[in-house]
Write a protein that holds these residues in place. Sequence first.
Motif, PDB file in Angstrom:
ATOM      1  N   THR A 358      -8.447   6.056   2.996  1.00 27.92           N
ATOM      2  CA  THR A 358      -9.222   7.248   2.858  1.00 27.92           C
ATOM      3  C   THR A 358     -10.499   6.654   2.187  1.00 27.92           C
ATOM      4  OG1 THR A 358      -7.333   8.195   2.899  1.00 27.92           O
ATOM      5  CG2 THR A 358      -9.124   9.253   2.617  1.00 27.92           C
ATOM      6  N   TRP A 359     -11.281   6.668   3.065  1.00 23.24           N
ATOM      7  CA  TRP A 359     -13.411   6.173   2.698  1.00 23.24           C
ATOM      8  C   TRP A 359     -13.908   7.896   2.943  1.00 23.24           C
ATOM      9  CZ3 TRP A 359     -13.325   1.415  -0.230  1.00 23.24           C
ATOM     10  CH2 TRP A 359     -14.519   1.383  -0.124  1.00 23.24           C
ATOM     11  N   ASP A 360     -15.043   7.432   1.844  1.00 22.35           N
ATOM     12  CA  ASP A 360     -16.512   8.821   2.253  1.00 22.35           C
ATOM     13  C   ASP A 360     -16.660   8.104   3.421  1.00 22.35           C
ATOM     14  OD1 ASP A 360     -17.716  10.651   1.863  1.00 22.35           O
ATOM     15  OD2 ASP A 360     -18.971   9.381   0.332  1.00 22.35           O
ATOM     16  N   ARG A 361     -17.566   9.378   3.029  1.00 19.51           N
ATOM     17  CA  ARG A 361     -18.186   8.430   4.839  1.00 19.51           C
ATOM     18  C   ARG A 361     -19.367   7.674   5.034  1.00 19.51           C
ATOM     19  NH1 ARG A 361     -16.662  12.890   8.386  1.00 19.51           N
ATOM     20  NH2 ARG A 361     -18.418  12.201   9.913  1.00 19.51           N
ATOM     21  N   GLY A 362     -19.181   6.929   3.643  1.00 19.60           N
ATOM     22  CA  GLY A 362     -20.510   6.150   3.876  1.00 19.60           C
ATOM     23  C   GLY A 362     -20.963   4.984   4.947  1.00 19.60           C
ATOM     24  N   LYS A 363     -21.803   4.276   5.314  1.00 16.55           N
ATOM     25  CA  LYS A 363     -22.348   3.633   6.664  1.00 16.55           C
ATOM     26  C   LYS A 363     -21.487   1.876   5.888  1.00 16.55           C
ATOM     27  CE  LYS A 363     -26.005   4.557   7.135  1.00 16.55           C
ATOM     28  NZ  LYS A 363     -27.513   5.053   7.769  1.00 16.55           N
ATOM     29  N   GLU A 364     -21.254   2.061   4.431  1.00 16.83           N
ATOM     30  CA  GLU A 364     -20.886   0.524   3.905  1.00 16.83           C
ATOM     31  C   GLU A 364     -19.148   0.771   4.661  1.00 16.83           C
ATOM     32  OE1 GLU A 364     -18.943   3.603   1.450  1.00 16.83           O
ATOM     33  OE2 GLU A 364     -21.707   3.070   1.777  1.00 16.83           O
ATOM     34  N   LEU A 365     -18.970   1.297   5.366  1.00 13.84           N
ATOM     35  CA  LEU A 365     -17.182   1.186   6.124  1.00 13.84           C
ATOM     36  C   LEU A 365     -17.682   1.261   7.674  1.00 13.84           C
ATOM     37  CD1 LEU A 365     -15.213  -0.583   4.625  1.00 13.84           C
ATOM     38  CD2 LEU A 365     -14.124   1.735   4.989  1.00 13.84           C
ATOM     39  N   ALA A 366     -18.696   0.492   8.232  1.00  8.87           N
ATOM     40  CA  ALA A 366     -18.916   0.961   9.166  1.00  8.87           C
ATOM     41  C   ALA A 366     -18.136  -0.020  10.442  1.00  8.87           C
ATOM     42  CB  ALA A 366     -20.810   0.842   9.859  1.00  8.87           C
ATOM     43  N   GLN A 367     -17.766  -0.966   9.909  1.00 11.47           N
ATOM     44  CA  GLN A 367     -16.587  -1.850  10.262  1.00 11.47           C
ATOM     45  C   GLN A 367     -15.072  -1.709  10.095  1.00 11.47           C
ATOM     46  OE1 GLN A 367     -18.168  -6.002   9.797  1.00 11.47           O
ATOM     47  NE2 GLN A 367     -20.584  -5.764   9.917  1.00 11.47           N
ATOM     48  N   HIS A 368     -14.726  -0.772   9.712  1.00 11.19           N
ATOM     49  CA  HIS A 368     -13.751  -0.305   9.729  1.00 11.19           C
ATOM     50  C   HIS A 368     -12.629  -1.155  10.604  1.00 11.19           C
ATOM     51  CE1 HIS A 368     -13.664   3.267  12.860  1.00 11.19           C
ATOM     52  NE2 HIS A 368     -14.616   2.932  12.444  1.00 11.19           N
ATOM     53  N   ALA A 369     -13.209  -0.790  11.891  1.00  8.29           N
ATOM     54  CA  ALA A 369     -12.232  -0.821  13.516  1.00  8.29           C
ATOM     55  C   ALA A 369     -11.725  -2.822  12.853  1.00  8.29           C
ATOM     56  CB  ALA A 369     -13.117  -1.481  14.994  1.00  8.29           C
ATOM     57  N   GLN A 370     -13.181  -3.617  12.336  1.00 11.10           N
ATOM     58  CA  GLN A 370     -12.662  -5.115  12.327  1.00 11.10           C
ATOM     59  C   GLN A 370     -11.755  -5.403  11.097  1.00 11.10           C
ATOM     60  OE1 GLN A 370     -13.692  -7.594  14.325  1.00 11.10           O
ATOM     61  NE2 GLN A 370     -12.544  -9.031  12.701  1.00 11.10           N
ATOM     62  N   LEU A 371     -12.057  -4.331  10.037  1.00 17.41           N
ATOM     63  CA  LEU A 371     -10.826  -4.597   9.057  1.00 17.41           C
ATOM     64  C   LEU A 371      -9.202  -4.219   9.436  1.00 17.41           C
ATOM     65  CD1 LEU A 371     -10.731  -4.490   5.430  1.00 17.41           C
ATOM     66  CD2 LEU A 371     -11.252  -1.628   6.259  1.00 17.41           C
ATOM     67  N   LYS A 372      -9.135  -3.416   9.937  1.00 18.49           N
ATOM     68  CA  LYS A 372      -8.106  -3.242  10.209  1.00 18.49           C
ATOM     69  C   LYS A 372      -7.659  -4.288  11.321  1.00 18.49           C
ATOM     70  CE  LYS A 372      -5.221   0.604  12.789  1.00 18.49           C
ATOM     71  NZ  LYS A 372      -5.522   2.270  13.766  1.00 18.49           N
ATOM     72  N   ILE A 373      -8.017  -4.706  11.882  1.00 19.36           N
ATOM     73  CA  ILE A 373      -7.878  -5.459  13.144  1.00 19.36           C
ATOM     74  C   ILE A 373      -7.552  -6.867  11.622  1.00 19.36           C
ATOM     75  CG2 ILE A 373      -8.152  -7.473  14.925  1.00 19.36           C
ATOM     76  CD1 ILE A 373      -9.882  -5.908  16.270  1.00 19.36           C
ATOM     77  N   ASP A 374      -8.517  -7.286  10.611  1.00 21.45           N
ATOM     78  CA  ASP A 374      -7.671  -8.222   9.544  1.00 21.45           C
ATOM     79  C   ASP A 374      -6.829  -7.611   8.686  1.00 21.45           C
ATOM     80  OD1 ASP A 374      -9.747  -9.553  10.666  1.00 21.45           O
ATOM     81  OD2 ASP A 374     -11.685  -8.671   9.409  1.00 21.45           O
ATOM     82  N   THR A 375      -6.767  -6.960   8.815  1.00 22.65           N
ATOM     83  CA  THR A 375      -5.775  -6.810   7.593  1.00 22.65           C
ATOM     84  C   THR A 375      -4.696  -5.837   7.796  1.00 22.65           C
ATOM     85  OG1 THR A 375      -7.148  -4.548   6.479  1.00 22.65           O
ATOM     86  CG2 THR A 375      -7.398  -7.371   5.762  1.00 22.65           C
ATOM     87  N   GLY A 376      -4.685  -5.244   9.198  1.00 20.17           N
ATOM     88  CA  GLY A 376      -3.500  -3.543   9.489  1.00 20.17           C
ATOM     89  C   GLY A 376      -3.705  -2.631   9.038  1.00 20.17           C
ATOM     90  N   ILE A 377      -4.277  -2.825   7.619  1.00 18.88           N
ATOM     91  CA  ILE A 377      -5.038  -1.405   6.805  1.00 18.88           C
ATOM     92  C   ILE A 377      -5.499  -0.412   7.739  1.00 18.88           C
ATOM     93  CG2 ILE A 377      -6.276  -1.454   5.955  1.00 18.88           C
ATOM     94  CD1 ILE A 377      -5.306  -0.371   3.787  1.00 18.88           C
ATOM     95  N   ALA A 378      -4.668   0.403   8.038  1.00 20.56           N
ATOM     96  CA  ALA A 378      -5.083   2.524   8.572  1.00 20.56           C
ATOM     97  C   ALA A 378      -6.461   3.050   7.697  1.00 20.56           C
ATOM     98  CB  ALA A 378      -4.604   3.153   9.401  1.00 20.56           C
ATOM     99  N   VAL A 379      -7.329   2.910   8.296  1.00 19.06           N
ATOM    100  CA  VAL A 379      -8.759   3.081   7.877  1.00 19.06           C
ATOM    101  C   VAL A 379      -9.154   4.609   8.451  1.00 19.06           C
ATOM    102  CG1 VAL A 379     -11.429   3.224   7.287  1.00 19.06           C
ATOM    103  CG2 VAL A 379      -9.737   1.147   7.699  1.00 19.06           C
ATOM    104  N   TYR A 380      -9.082   6.241   7.251  1.00 25.32           N
ATOM    105  CA  TYR A 380      -9.810   7.074   8.102  1.00 25.32           C
ATOM    106  C   TYR A 380     -10.658   7.741   7.087  1.00 25.32           C
ATOM    107  CZ  TYR A 380      -4.734   6.312   9.510  1.00 25.32           C
ATOM    108  OH  TYR A 380      -3.940   6.507  10.122  1.00 25.32           O
ATOM    109  N   PHE A 381     -11.304   8.154   7.210  1.00 27.50           N
ATOM    110  CA  PHE A 381     -12.901   8.957   6.610  1.00 27.50           C
ATOM    111  C   PHE A 381     -12.534  10.445   6.119  1.00 27.50           C
ATOM    112  CE2 PHE A 381     -14.000   5.318   9.214  1.00 27.50           C
ATOM    113  CZ  PHE A 381     -15.361   4.794   8.063  1.00 27.50           C
ATOM    114  N   ALA A 382     -12.942  10.994   5.027  1.00 31.75           N
ATOM    115  CA  ALA A 382     -13.013  12.260   4.641  1.00 31.75           C
ATOM    116  C   ALA A 382     -13.915  12.962   5.509  1.00 31.75           C
ATOM    117  CB  ALA A 382     -13.221  12.120   3.170  1.00 31.75           C
TER     118      ALA A 382
END
Length: 458
Positions: A358-382
């Motif tokens: 779970t991350w803040d809404r900062g644009k530094e995690l704009a590539q969260h979809a690719q991060l999920k593909i690379d690691t398998g971890i689901a990403v959510y935003f507050a």
Amino acid sequence: MVTITGRPAMRSPGRPPIRRDVERAFWRKIAEGLTSEDAAVACGVSGPVGSRWFRDRGGMPLIDLAPLSGRYLSFAEREEIALLRAQHVGVREIARQLGRAPSTISRELRRNVATRNGRLDYRASVAQWKAELMGRRPKTAKLVTNQRLRDYVQDRLAGTIQTASGTTVAGPVTPTWKGRNKARRADRRWATAWSPEQIANRLRVDFPDDKSMRISHEAIYQALYVQGRGALKRELITCLRTGRALRVPRARARQRANGHVTPEVMISQRPAEVDDRAVPGHWEGDLIIGTDRSAIGTLVERTTRFTMLLHLPRMDGYGVEPRVKNGPALGGYGAEAMREAIAAQIATLPEQLRRSLTWDRGKELAQHAQLKIDTGIAVYFADPHSPWQRGTNENTNGLLRQFFPKGTDLSRWNLEEIEAVAAALNGRPRKTLGWMTPAEALDGHLRSAQQAGVARTG
């Protein structure tokens, strides 16, 4: 000409003007969040024309965007009148086909007929231009005619800052305003800086019985942003809180800031098991920011409070190469750098500890979809402005400020030093863990999972 047509020649409209319906459609698209180029193309004009409209009007419409009532003839109806008139259809038949009164058609043909070439020809484009020209109600701005009101508004907006003794405080020296958007990371003009809404409402308090001292906040914004108003100088927009040279629609601002956050990755979609902290592997993350665009990433496990820190060194060329618009973020915590840093850290964890982040809404995690593909971890935003939804991470960041205070350069610490701080935090006993350390709590969960797996195998 007068002898032939019975009226003087109508002046040439020159370049075909913008029809009101086209302009109205353009500003509706702007209100929906489209860029000026996309809004123009959607309305059937070129992108550069839309950019010019947006710039010349200061980013705000000067016409009412409400749907037309149908009282007046539209351009489509005028085109139908021109076609029927060319077929020598009578006035009453035209009125019958359009569902209008015969007097409306007769008046339209009499008032807005073209008189060029010595003939009375009805042309839809000329009739529309003439109708809009005659329908204008030019009105002098209130701030132009009322000197007292203008002085009040200008003083509350751009008045000087003074000490208790009445001495003027000049503030920093600022560059000359060039009509561009606010200067980032630079000194701004010190002024009274009341907002237009504050000024408009305070007038009722200061002048309760003087109706001439009234103005809406939108009128003040128009006096600042729209060229040709002549009441307030455009450079006074530097006294507004945003300091923008152009007004930005709310829909567009929201879209730009959080375009990477879609409904599918909102915290409301996060599994219910995350809330009770019974199952480890759910993380919260954020950045702690230092001076000169330095930062350190933080990852905290919700169940055990185990902390991992991300080393975010500046990229090659930082401080040397000139900044490029829409270029890579060389500060070290751009979207690509963050994805790579998190992926490298998450890869060191066993699979049962890669459940969600779970991350803040900062644009530094704009590539969260690719991060999920690379690691398998689901990403959510507050949700916006909801730090309590990541309370574990916020608390940990407060503890880390003992080592990395605000206003200091965080880029001076290398990976080994940052990992040492994380180890110190993970070796500190915590009351919420029954005075166990986060490292001990995480190790206990891993041992329990391993023993359960062995028992099921046997």
